[in-house]
Design a protein around this motif. Structure first.
Motif, PDB file in Angstrom:
ATOM      1  N   THR A  74       0.743  -1.239   0.175  1.00 47.81           N
ATOM      2  CA  THR A  74       0.381  -0.061  -0.315  1.00 47.81           C
ATOM      3  C   THR A  74       1.021   1.167   0.064  1.00 47.81           C
ATOM      4  OG1 THR A  74      -0.166   0.505   2.336  1.00 47.81           O
ATOM      5  CG2 THR A  74      -1.810  -0.946   0.890  1.00 47.81           C
ATOM      6  N   TYR A  75       0.841   2.170   0.049  1.00 47.58           N
ATOM      7  CA  TYR A  75       1.169   3.558  -0.026  1.00 47.58           C
ATOM      8  C   TYR A  75       1.659   3.886   0.817  1.00 47.58           C
ATOM      9  CZ  TYR A  75      -3.156   6.257   2.013  1.00 47.58           C
ATOM     10  OH  TYR A  75      -4.451   6.283   2.149  1.00 47.58           O
ATOM     11  N   GLN A  77       2.718   1.366   3.123  1.00 49.81           N
ATOM     12  CA  GLN A  77       3.868   0.766   3.620  1.00 49.81           C
ATOM     13  C   GLN A  77       4.466   0.943   2.481  1.00 49.81           C
ATOM     14  OE1 GLN A  77       1.363  -3.260   1.898  1.00 49.81           O
ATOM     15  NE2 GLN A  77       0.881  -3.638   4.151  1.00 49.81           N
ATOM     16  N   HIS A 119       1.562   9.463   0.027  1.00 52.08           N
ATOM     17  CA  HIS A 119      -0.171   9.881  -0.548  1.00 52.08           C
ATOM     18  C   HIS A 119       0.050  11.274  -1.195  1.00 52.08           C
ATOM     19  CE1 HIS A 119      -4.117  11.572   1.059  1.00 52.08           C
ATOM     20  NE2 HIS A 119      -3.975   9.494   1.089  1.00 52.08           N
ATOM     21  N   ALA A 154      -0.506  -0.056  -3.606  1.00 48.03           N
ATOM     22  CA  ALA A 154      -2.476   0.009  -3.684  1.00 48.03           C
ATOM     23  C   ALA A 154      -3.020   0.726  -2.349  1.00 48.03           C
ATOM     24  CB  ALA A 154      -2.169  -1.263  -2.710  1.00 48.03           C
ATOM     25  N   VAL A 155      -3.754   1.409  -2.829  1.00 49.22           N
ATOM     26  CA  VAL A 155      -5.204   2.156  -1.983  1.00 49.22           C
ATOM     27  C   VAL A 155      -6.400   1.571  -1.317  1.00 49.22           C
ATOM     28  CG1 VAL A 155      -6.252   4.734  -2.238  1.00 49.22           C
ATOM     29  CG2 VAL A 155      -4.117   4.113  -3.740  1.00 49.22           C
ATOM     30  N   PRO A 156      -5.770   0.601  -0.636  1.00 47.92           N
ATOM     31  CA  PRO A 156      -7.154   0.693   0.245  1.00 47.92           C
ATOM     32  C   PRO A 156      -8.501   1.027   0.251  1.00 47.92           C
ATOM     33  CG  PRO A 156      -4.745   0.303   1.454  1.00 47.92           C
ATOM     34  CD  PRO A 156      -4.949   1.531   0.487  1.00 47.92           C
ATOM     35  N   GLU A 159      -9.650   0.475  -2.260  1.00 46.95           N
ATOM     36  CA  GLU A 159      -8.943  -0.994  -3.115  1.00 46.95           C
ATOM     37  C   GLU A 159      -9.283  -1.214  -4.280  1.00 46.95           C
ATOM     38  OE1 GLU A 159     -13.528  -2.474  -2.313  1.00 46.95           O
ATOM     39  OE2 GLU A 159     -12.841  -3.526  -0.682  1.00 46.95           O
ATOM     40  N   LYS A 161      -5.522  -0.552  -7.100  1.00 49.39           N
ATOM     41  CA  LYS A 161      -3.723   0.020  -6.679  1.00 49.39           C
ATOM     42  C   LYS A 161      -3.579   1.703  -8.081  1.00 49.39           C
ATOM     43  CE  LYS A 161      -1.158  -4.439  -6.720  1.00 49.39           C
ATOM     44  NZ  LYS A 161      -0.851  -4.912  -7.509  1.00 49.39           N
ATOM     45  N   GLY A 272      -5.540  -4.467  -6.060  1.00 50.87           N
ATOM     46  CA  GLY A 272      -6.811  -3.638  -5.082  1.00 50.87           C
ATOM     47  C   GLY A 272      -7.347  -4.861  -4.025  1.00 50.87           C
ATOM     48  N   HIS A 275      -5.702  -8.582  -4.075  1.00 51.67           N
ATOM     49  CA  HIS A 275      -4.839  -9.587  -3.413  1.00 51.67           C
ATOM     50  C   HIS A 275      -4.282 -10.255  -4.554  1.00 51.67           C
ATOM     51  CE1 HIS A 275      -5.319  -6.543  -0.407  1.00 51.67           C
ATOM     52  NE2 HIS A 275      -5.389  -7.024   0.292  1.00 51.67           N
TER      53      HIS A 275
END
Length: 386
Positions: A74-75, A77, A119, A154-156, A159, A161, A272, A275
């Motif tokens: 994710t961004y 992480q 971000h 990934a941008v949770p 949902e 990428k 996204g 996974h």
């Protein structure tokens, strides 16, 4: 086809047998005081990091290992590793890994001196400027991240990428040494190899295709179609593996000059939300999207046939050549045992609307698709793989 176009590439690329030896020259030429090595724990446990580190250690340079990175990060992480890099005070970056590792290293190279982070780049990707030089050493033959100005995170909350695109992230140095992919598990070699295949054919058939991108996309496609099976099936096929590395790099250059299309656009929600590995997502969508595009890409597919099919050519018409190419993509995916249905990943049919809404957000890539993709088209494409 674009009327104006440009080509941006890494400054220096080394390839061939024992090309890792160039690490020493790179470190000494750049008078590196402290080297930040971006990698992941899988690379380390496989012993792959040892190959380049033997040459790094021979220089006596101080080293900081940054390896706390999961697959498909994710961004936030990715930001964690960027922050660790900032704290290390290193003055040069070496990335040893697949696309996620290289993409995170590229982000660090443009965020080392800034108060903002990953971000902020989601909305303003061109905000940052390179302040640290980079060396990319890919451990797969597929993502082409060593050649591109892109970083995928990934941008949770969406949902999805998202690709951060900034030309400042193009690597300064690249080393393509087949020893780095010799022990790559077949499953990973297959998925990443088909990712490169998707890059090549998408860039060749996209709206932004141009004489520069076509040179690299066609050569990549030729090398991939004629080497991917051997490279994945035979652990000792070092020549085929090296050709796959070069082809992956060429396809990455084609991305920089042209860009991917609907295969990648519609695959982003699969990574996204569910996974699913990036290469697998693209492999699942490759044939359905190519068949959807065929009516408007027929001449391009025929041109690809003329270039990539060696020996006796049995197809004579444009229609036959086009169909042959799509069937070749299908045969490769099947031979490499890559799943072609989302049911393998327990994706419920009830998520169809969610997939469509998410996929249609990736306008940057959908706009590059030669055949316009409507919401209804996306729905039908997803239905084919559910």
């Amino acid at each position: 086809m674009l009327e104006k176009y440009n080509l941006k590439m890494p400054h220096v690329v080394y390839s061939g047998e024992n090309s890792l030896e160039n690490i020493k020259t790179i470190i000494l030429e750049n008078k590196v005081n402290k080297l930040a090595v971006f990698t992941d724990k899988g690379i380390e446990s496989a012993g792959l990091l040892d190959y380049p580190m033997n040459f790094v250690n021979a220089t006596g340079v101080e080293v900081s290992i940054l390896d706390d990175l999961p697959p498909e990060p994710t961004y936030s992480q990715a930001q964690k590793l960027v922050d660790e890099f900032k704290a290390s005070k290193a003055d040069f970056i070496m990335a040893v890994g697949g696309g996620s590792v290289m993409d995170t290293a590229k982000l660090a190279s443009i965020l080392a001196t800034d108060d903002y982070g990953v971000h902020e780049l989601l909305d303003e990707p061109k905000l940052a400027k390179k302040c640290i030089k980079t060396l990319m050493i890919p451990t797969t033959a597929g993502t082409g991240a060593e050649a591109t100005p892109n970083a995928i995170v990934a941008v949770p909350e969406k949902e999805l990428k998202i690709g951060i695109v900034n030309e400042e992230m193009i690597a300064d140095y690249v080393i393509l040494d087949a020893i780095m992919i010799k022990k790559l598990p077949r499953k990973i070699a297959a998925a990443t190899g088909v990712d490169a295949l998707a890059h090549a054919i998408e860039c060749f058939t996209g709206n932004k295709a141009n004489p520069f991108s076509d040179i690299f996309a066609l050569e990549a496609l030729d090398m991939i179609l004629n080497n991917i099976v051997k490279a994945c099936d035979d652990a000792e096929a070092m020549s085929a593996k090296n050709k796959m590395q070069i082809a992956s790099f060429y396809a990455g250059v084609a991305i920089t000059a042209s860009g991917t299309t609907a295969v990648h656009a519609l695959s982003y929600p699969l990574g996204g939300k569910y996974h699913i590995a990036h290469g697998v997502s693209n492999a699942i969508l490759l044939v359905p999207v190519m068949r959807f595009n065929e009516p408007v890409c027929r001449a391009k597919f025929a041109e690809a046939y003329d270039r990539c099919v060696h020996g006796e050519k049995t197809c004579t018409t444009v229609e036959e050549k086009s169909e042959f190419m799509i069937k070749q993509f299908e045969k490769i995916v099947k031979h490499l045992d890559i799943p072609t249905s989302l049911s393998t990943f327990d994706v419920p049919a009830s998520d169809l609307d969610i997939l469509v809404d998410a996929g249609m957000q990736v306008t940057r890539l959908l706009d590059n698709n030669m055949r316009k993709v409507t919401k209804e088209d996306a729905c039908e494409l997803y239905k084919q793989i559910l």
